[in-house]
Design a protein around this motif. Structure first.
Motif, PDB file in Angstrom:
ATOM      1  N   ASP A 193       0.447  -1.157  -0.453  1.00  0.00           N
ATOM      2  CA  ASP A 193       0.246   0.475   0.360  1.00  0.00           C
ATOM      3  C   ASP A 193       0.765   1.263   0.008  1.00  0.00           C
ATOM      4  O   ASP A 193       0.585   1.982  -0.489  1.00  0.00           O
ATOM      5  N   ARG A 216       2.400   1.626  -3.285  1.00  0.00           N
ATOM      6  CA  ARG A 216       1.446   2.084  -4.297  1.00  0.00           C
ATOM      7  C   ARG A 216       0.941   3.765  -3.959  1.00  0.00           C
ATOM      8  O   ARG A 216       0.686   4.368  -5.533  1.00  0.00           O
ATOM      9  N   ARG A 217       1.026   3.981  -3.130  1.00  0.00           N
ATOM     10  CA  ARG A 217      -0.001   5.264  -2.271  1.00  0.00           C
ATOM     11  C   ARG A 217       1.742   6.613  -3.033  1.00  0.00           C
ATOM     12  O   ARG A 217       1.014   8.218  -2.637  1.00  0.00           O
ATOM     13  N   PHE A 264      -1.179  -1.124 -11.348  1.00  0.00           N
ATOM     14  CA  PHE A 264      -0.379  -1.050  -9.761  1.00  0.00           C
ATOM     15  C   PHE A 264       0.208  -2.089 -11.310  1.00  0.00           C
ATOM     16  O   PHE A 264       0.074  -4.126 -11.076  1.00  0.00           O
ATOM     17  N   ARG A 287       5.770   7.749  -9.180  1.00  0.00           N
ATOM     18  CA  ARG A 287       5.252   6.255 -10.123  1.00  0.00           C
ATOM     19  C   ARG A 287       5.593   5.530 -11.252  1.00  0.00           C
ATOM     20  O   ARG A 287       5.042   4.621 -11.353  1.00  0.00           O
ATOM     21  N   HIS A 326      -5.398  -3.871  -7.765  1.00  0.00           N
ATOM     22  CA  HIS A 326      -5.065  -3.525  -8.435  1.00  0.00           C
ATOM     23  C   HIS A 326      -4.611  -3.008  -9.139  1.00  0.00           C
ATOM     24  O   HIS A 326      -3.516  -3.554  -9.307  1.00  0.00           O
ATOM     25  N   LEU A 385       2.788  -4.952 -10.073  1.00  0.00           N
ATOM     26  CA  LEU A 385       2.926  -5.342  -9.040  1.00  0.00           C
ATOM     27  C   LEU A 385       2.938  -7.161  -9.989  1.00  0.00           C
ATOM     28  O   LEU A 385       2.280  -7.567 -10.402  1.00  0.00           O
TER      29      LEU A 385
END
Length: 242
Positions: A1, A4-5, A38, A9, A35, A40
């Motif tokens: 998290d 991602r926040r 994202f 970017r 997500h 990942l």
């Protein structure tokens, strides 16, 4: 998290699942589904390789970025930490960045002591950066240029502290022309050790790993190498022995 926040970017994230039994694979697959935009990737291994070999595997096989930041499972990043770290590499002499690691709030005496210890220890890193003698970079939010990792042949697997071993290998290549720095604004949080026995085990591993790496590079202490700063060879490394 927390990744991602972050305000930066342009990231790709790899989670190394080292034959764990804590539902890592299921949790990450659910996160990917929730997500989808994202970047990942879950990297599953069928055998227990250890942290150093696992990180090496992910970097060598999958990472495409010019910079590499490593994180532990129990740490989180300030929302500007990645951008602040990336910005440091605008200076071509900077090859590595050590983060400002703080202990998360804890109501226990042991937690408070660790908070105080980290606060004092990371204040010292400001001086080491100014004197160009920093050589200890922990694994939490440490960032390096990919080409530097390749030149150093990535993490060693024969010591207890692969992160310290890597930063030492990189520094000794020539720390006068290229520098590892401490960045106070690259803030990362990590959980405290909750028991006295656990703290002893952690610190024993840290000290043993430092001793192993100092032994591997014992020729550096007091060595008047023109490629290395005197602050490093005549002060910082001898003090590490003490």
């Amino acid at each position: 998290d927390s990744i991602r926040r972050n305000t930066y970017r342009k990231v790709e994230v790899f989670v190394h699942n080292d034959k764990s039994t804590d539902d890592t694979a299921r949790i990450i697959r659910a996160y990917q589904k929730n997500h989808p935009k994202f970047q990942l990737r879950l990297v599953n291994r069928r055998f227990h390789a250890g942290k150093a070999e696992g990180v090496n595997y992910c970097i060598k096989r999958y990472a495409k970025g010019e910079l590499v930041m490593t994180l532990d499972a129990d740490c989180t990043l300030d929302r500007r930490a990645i951008k602040n770290s990336v910005d440091k590499f605008n200076d071509p002499k900077v090859i590595g960045v050590a983060a400002n690691v703080k202990i998360t709030d804890s109501p226990s005496i042991l937690g408070l002591l660790q908070q105080f210890e980290h606060m004092i220890g990371y204040r010292s890193k400001k001086f080491y950066t100014i004197a160009n003698c920093e050589f200890v970079v922990g694994g939490v939010a440490s960032t390096y240029r990919m080409k530097v990792l390749q030149k150093a042949n990535f993490y060693d697997t024969d010591t207890q502290t692969e992160d310290i071993g890597l930063s030492m290998k990189i520094v000794v290549q020539a720390n006068k022309g290229e520098r590892i720095i401490y960045a106070a604004d690259v803030l990362a949080m990590t959980d405290p050790v909750t028991t006295f026995k656990g703290l002893l085990v952690q610190r024993y591993r840290w000290k043993l790993g430092m001793a192993q790496n100092l032994l591997k590079l014992r020729k550096l202490s007091g060595n008047p190498d023109r490629q290395l700063s005197k602050a490093l060879t005549l002060y910082r490394i001898p003090m590490a022995y003490l």
